[in-house]
Design an enzyme around this catalytic site. Structure first.
Site, PDB file in Angstrom:
ATOM      1  NE  ARG A   1      -6.031  10.791   1.994  1.00 16.39           N
ATOM      2  CZ  ARG A   1      -6.693  10.931   0.852  1.00 16.39           C
ATOM      3  NH1 ARG A   1      -6.834  12.128   0.330  1.00 16.39           N
ATOM      4  NH2 ARG A   1      -7.208   9.892   0.240  1.00 16.39           N
TER       5      ARG A   1
ATOM      6  NE  ARG B   1      -6.525  -3.162   7.034  1.00 23.80           N
ATOM      7  CZ  ARG B   1      -7.153  -2.095   6.573  1.00 23.80           C
ATOM      8  NH1 ARG B   1      -8.255  -2.252   5.868  1.00 23.80           N
ATOM      9  NH2 ARG B   1      -6.700  -0.883   6.812  1.00 23.80           N
TER      10      ARG B   1
ATOM     11  CB  CYS C   1      -9.117 -17.917  14.567  1.00 22.52           C
ATOM     12  SG  CYS C   1      -8.702 -17.098  13.014  1.00 22.52           S
TER      13      CYS C   1
ATOM     14  CB  CYS D   1     -40.719   0.459   2.909  1.00 22.26           C
ATOM     15  SG  CYS D   1     -40.120  -0.016   4.539  1.00 22.26           S
TER      16      CYS D   1
ATOM     17  N   GLY E   1       0.819  -1.209   0.000  1.00 24.77           N
ATOM     18  CA  GLY E   1       0.000   0.000   0.000  1.00 24.77           C
ATOM     19  C   GLY E   1       0.849   1.253   0.000  1.00 24.77           C
TER      20      GLY E   1
ATOM     21  CB  SER F   1      -3.304  -7.170  -7.851  1.00 21.76           C
ATOM     22  OG  SER F   1      -4.090  -7.802  -6.863  1.00 21.76           O
TER      23      SER F   1
ATOM     24  CG  ASP G   1      -7.647   1.360   0.209  1.00 21.46           C
ATOM     25  OD1 ASP G   1      -7.479   0.174  -0.145  1.00 21.46           O
ATOM     26  OD2 ASP G   1      -7.800   2.290  -0.598  1.00 21.46           O
ATOM     27  CG  ASN G   2      -8.866  -3.709  -0.113  1.00 21.79           C
ATOM     28  OD1 ASN G   2      -8.943  -4.926  -0.174  1.00 21.79           O
ATOM     29  ND2 ASN G   2      -7.821  -3.033  -0.599  1.00 21.79           N
TER      30      ASN G   2
END
Length: 627
Positions: free
Chosen positions: A59, A122, A433, A174, A24, A95, A117-118
């Protein structure tokens, strides 16, 4: 470098010898890479698939205007080398899911640092680090909140040891169609309208009034057809899809506007049951909009358009989007994108027009983009602080002091000891887990006569259990292969039901993902029908392990929370004494941590135990998704 001198010769040698994999290069990633090269790390590989967007520049300080459109990984490398030309940085514009980055690739590194960020990425990096037995430092930010989590196989919880909150916040259909009461309801409706007019038409996203609203009487829809609204409507109020209306009118702005904001509203008004205890909506006419006589002065994204300005933007965007759609051919469609000027203005104008009709405050384009684009505003300072904490925890790991590592949480306001950065002891692995336990198993409940092999593959194994390329064998002594990751081997099975292969109650499915070096046994529990029209349910899923951690409703607004809500604070207090013992830390925080725990239900964050604040875990830009 002065810092290297302070570290000592032996530790400097350790830095020079270690190999860092960083995943990242966004908000956290830019700060982290800069910190790494300045600290003295010289062997770094960086992976990021994204390219630089204008919105990143406020940023992500390794990027400049001239870099827009270029690879984040490559530009980050070039910019970071200016801080330390002696560093060796390999940038992969690729990727992390690429098979090239398999277990052997991960084994070549000393430690892996996440700046993602996803959740999907992760999960994948977590499993790769477990398979390679390499330490991982997980991190994330959301607004003023942040966290750092060191992870080591067998010693700490992995990223998937605790249940994750739902990635989406949904609203009853609705409410969206008939009785919106908040700006977000109007934004969701506007995005649905975009898809109905220009994108993939989904019956579940139809924006027409819903006559099956549970509040209505059985005859409400029929009586509405005979109401006064029918007499006033252009062509009468005939119930048909929004796409059909659009095509018939040639996407005429006036007719579509009056259908959506006049005729459909009058149709709703005829359902008198809805408005006994609510403020009734007020229908609008295309040629008589509020603000018509006011001079247009809205030029900034922070300005709130008048209803007349919204009508003007609606007309302009409708024309532009219609032309764009025509260029895609007969079967073409548009995909809504928050960075597409016309798509964003269309949703802003439509959402505000509907808000005005229902007496809901109008919002600026900036605010609606934040809601519609699933954005939590990013804070550059937060990214910088978290990146610094990542390096500190990494140094402990490298210097053989992993027992001194802490989970570090950045809150909005200081705790009782006047600290914004709160260290917490690392938790041991969760024995239940289904990722890092010694024998990963779970139970899947569904009707074996209604679940196809493709559903098992795409929705259960890939979608829910986060596998990438699963192979599935029935544990029946025969070795029947249901799913193969080799292309073409089991395609004929995809549309068949599991019952066709003899899958019944208590059948065990051996699921392997060779890319992740991950194996899982799924035991099938056959049920005729699940509650709530669920297609399947994972029992023994981690969301079943800690049902008491629902928190309160204070996060219902969608804002992530790691600490007690308070006014924004700019004065940050540097973390000291990370070696606080558990007992001392609990005494120092008292109820302050427990009481401010709120579920970060729209954020990529693990749900932690009650004694810790729940912190955000995402590089804040694309975190909240609204269905």
């Amino acid at each position: 470098m002065a810092l290297n001198g302070a570290l000592g010769k032996q530790n400097v040698n350790t830095l020079n010898k270690c190999k860092i994999l960083m995943v990242g290069a966004g908000g956290i990633g830019c700060e982290l890479l800069k910190n790494l090269v300045l600290t003295g790390f010289t062997d770094i590989q960086l992976i990021d698939l994204d390219t630089i967007d204008v919105s990143n520049l406020n940023r992500q300080f390794l990027f400049r205007k001239e870099h827009v459109g270029k690879s984040k990984a490559q530009v980050a490398k070039e910019s970071a080398l200016k801080f330390n030309p002696n560093a060796s940085i390999v940038a992969h514009h690729d990727s992390i899911f690429n098979s090239e980055f398999g277990v052997d690739f991960f084994k070549s590194f000393t430690v892996v640092l996440n700046a993602l960020d996803n959740r999907a990425a992760r999960n994948h990096v977590n499993r790769m680090c477990l398979a390679a037995d390499i330490p991982l430092v997980e991190s994330g930010t959301a607004g003023y909140l942040g966290q750092v989590n060191p992870i080591k196989k067998g010693l700490t919880e992995c990223y998937e040891c605790q249940p994750k909150p739902s990635a989406q916040k949904s609203f009853p259909g609705c409410t969206i169609r008939n009785t919106p009461s908040e700006p977000i309801h109007c934004v969701v409706w506007a995005k649905h309208l975009f898809n109905q007019l220009f994108g993939e038409e989904d019956p579940d996203e139809d924006v027409s009034p819903d006559t099956e609203d549970p509040e209505l009487t059985a005859d409400a829809g029929k009586s509405a057809l005979d109401s006064e609204a029918k007499k006033d409507a252009i062509g009468g109020i005939e119930r048909k899809s929004t796409r059909a209306w659009a095509v018939e009118t040639g996407y005429n702005a006036e007719k579509l506007f009056n259908k959506l904001f006049r005729d459909d509203i009058k149709y709703l008004l005829s359902m008198e049951t809805l408005w006994k205890e609510r403020r009734p909506p007020q229908a609008l006419d295309f040629h008589d909009l509020p603000g018509k006589d006011l001079q247009s002065a809205s030029t900034r994204s922070t300005d709130v358009w008048t209803v007349q300005e919204c009508g003007d933007h609606f007309t302009r965007c409708l024309t532009a989007l219609k032309e764009d759609l025509a260029k895609r051919g007969e079967d073409g469609m548009l995909v809504w994108d928050k960075d597409d000027h016309h798509a964003m203005d269309f949703v802003t104008s439509v959402a505000n027009i509907r808000a005005h009709i229902f007496g809901i405050p109008l919002k600026s384009g900036f605010e609606i983009k934040s809601m519609a684009g699933n954005i939590i505003p990013a804070i550059a300072t937060t990214n910088a602080i978290i990146a610094g904490a990542i390096v500190l925890e990494t140094l402990k790991i490298l210097f053989g002091k992993i027992d001194k590592c802490k989970q570090v949480y950045l809150n909005r306001v200081p705790n009782d000891r006047k600290r914004l950065l709160v260290p917490c002891a690392l938790d041991p692995p969760n024995p239940k887990c289904y990722v890092c336990s010694s024998k990963p198993e779970c139970v899947a409940r569904f009707n074996t006569s209604k679940i196809t092999v493709k559903t098992l593959q795409d929705k259960i194994l890939k979608g829910h259990l986060n596998m990438i390329a699963p192979d599935v064998e029935i544990d029946d002594g025969k070795g029947t292969i249901l799913i193969s990751s080799e292309e073409g081997e089991t395609e004929d099975n995809e549309d068949k039901y599991l019952s066709d292969f003899g899958v019944v109650n208590n059948t065990r499915l051996k699921c392997d993902d060779f890319l992740q070096n991950y194996s899982l046994v799924v035991t099938v529990a056959h049920v005729e029908k699940l509650d709530g029209e669920l297609e399947f349910e994972i029992v023994g899923d981690l969301s079943q392990c800690h049902p008491e951690e629902d928190g309160d409703s204070s996060a219902a607004s969608g804002a992530p929370a790691a600490g007690k809500a308070a006014d924004d604070e700019d004065d940050l207090i540097v973390m000291e004494d990370l070696e606080l013992e558990d007992k001392e830390m609990e005494q120092s925080q008292g109820e302050s941590v427990e009481s401010r725990k709120r579920p970060a239900e729209d954020v990529e964050s693990p749900a932690k135990s009650k004694r810790k604040a729940v912190a955000a875990a995402g590089d804040s830009e694309d975190l909240i998704e609204i269905s």
